[in-house]
Design a protein around this motif. Structure first.
Motif, PDB file in Angstrom:
ATOM      1  N   GLY A  42      -1.807  55.142  41.348  1.00  0.00           N
ATOM      2  CA  GLY A  42      -1.088  54.478  42.440  1.00  0.00           C
ATOM      3  C   GLY A  42      -1.207  52.970  42.385  1.00  0.00           C
ATOM      4  N   PHE A  43      -2.404  52.461  42.123  1.00  0.00           N
ATOM      5  CA  PHE A  43      -2.593  51.015  42.047  1.00  0.00           C
ATOM      6  C   PHE A  43      -1.975  50.441  40.777  1.00  0.00           C
ATOM      7  N   LEU A  46       1.636  49.814  41.483  1.00  0.00           N
ATOM      8  CA  LEU A  46       1.841  48.565  42.222  1.00  0.00           C
ATOM      9  C   LEU A  46       1.785  47.361  41.293  1.00  0.00           C
ATOM     10  N   ASP A  69       7.115  51.791  43.856  1.00  0.00           N
ATOM     11  CA  ASP A  69       6.555  51.628  45.191  1.00  0.00           C
ATOM     12  C   ASP A  69       6.433  52.979  45.884  1.00  0.00           C
ATOM     13  N   SER A  72       3.264  54.703  44.477  1.00  0.00           N
ATOM     14  CA  SER A  72       2.030  54.184  45.074  1.00  0.00           C
ATOM     15  C   SER A  72       1.949  54.537  46.557  1.00  0.00           C
ATOM     16  N   GLY A 136      -3.231  43.199  42.617  1.00  0.00           N
ATOM     17  CA  GLY A 136      -3.188  44.622  42.263  1.00  0.00           C
ATOM     18  C   GLY A 136      -4.143  44.959  41.133  1.00  0.00           C
TER      19      GLY A 136
END
Length: 156
Positions: A42-43, A46, A69, A72, A136
């Motif tokens: 998820g990160f 980003l 997006d 994430s 991020g």
């Protein structure tokens, strides 16, 4: 509707559709893969999204980038309460912990808008998205090195 608003609406809708479609999958994978690998995905999404926004300016391509997006959003949206539940299991403090995380997230969202607005004024669009990518990357590295896996050992 002006073209810029039309693309903005499509990007927002794209994100929400991806979140709705991916959330059940994220929940299932959190059980088998664990929380940490999914949070890193998820990160990373980003980070890649911010880098692509820094490099691209074509509106239709930006709508496609918004899919990251959604990835994430699904990961963070599903895993935040799971990690809180894992960490507070048996303590009776789930709601307190969730309130603290929500408050800190709200403060971070408010401050980041102001801070990155100042960066945008000083360094422009590319500078602000590169700054967001750097934050991020810092978040992903912090997760990688400091966060333990929180999945209960009975969930295999």
């Amino acid at each position: 509707m002006p073209p810029s608003c039309r693309w903005s609406w499509r990007a927002s809708s794209t994100r929400e559709i991806v979140v709705a479609l991916m959330a059940p999958w994220v929940g299932r994978q959190a059980k088998s893969w664990g929380r940490l690998p999914l949070l890193l995905i998820g990160f990373a999404a980003l980070l890649v999204r911010a880098l692509l926004f820094a490099l691209l300016s074509d509106s239709p391509l930006l709508v496609v980038v918004q899919l990251l997006d959604g990835i994430s959003g699904a990961v963070v949206g599903v895993l935040t309460p799971l990690v809180i539940a894992d960490m507070t299991s048996g303590t009776g403090r789930f709601n307190l912990a969730q309130g603290i995380v929500g408050t800190v997230s709200g403060i971070g969202a408010s401050l980041s808008t102001t801070l990155f607005g100042l960066v945008a004024v000083s360094f422009g669009r590319t500078g602000v998205f590169l700054s967001i990518a750097a934050v991020g990357l810092l978040a992903a590295l912090t997760l990688w090195f400091l966060m333990p896996e929180t999945r209960p050992s009975t969930e295999q």
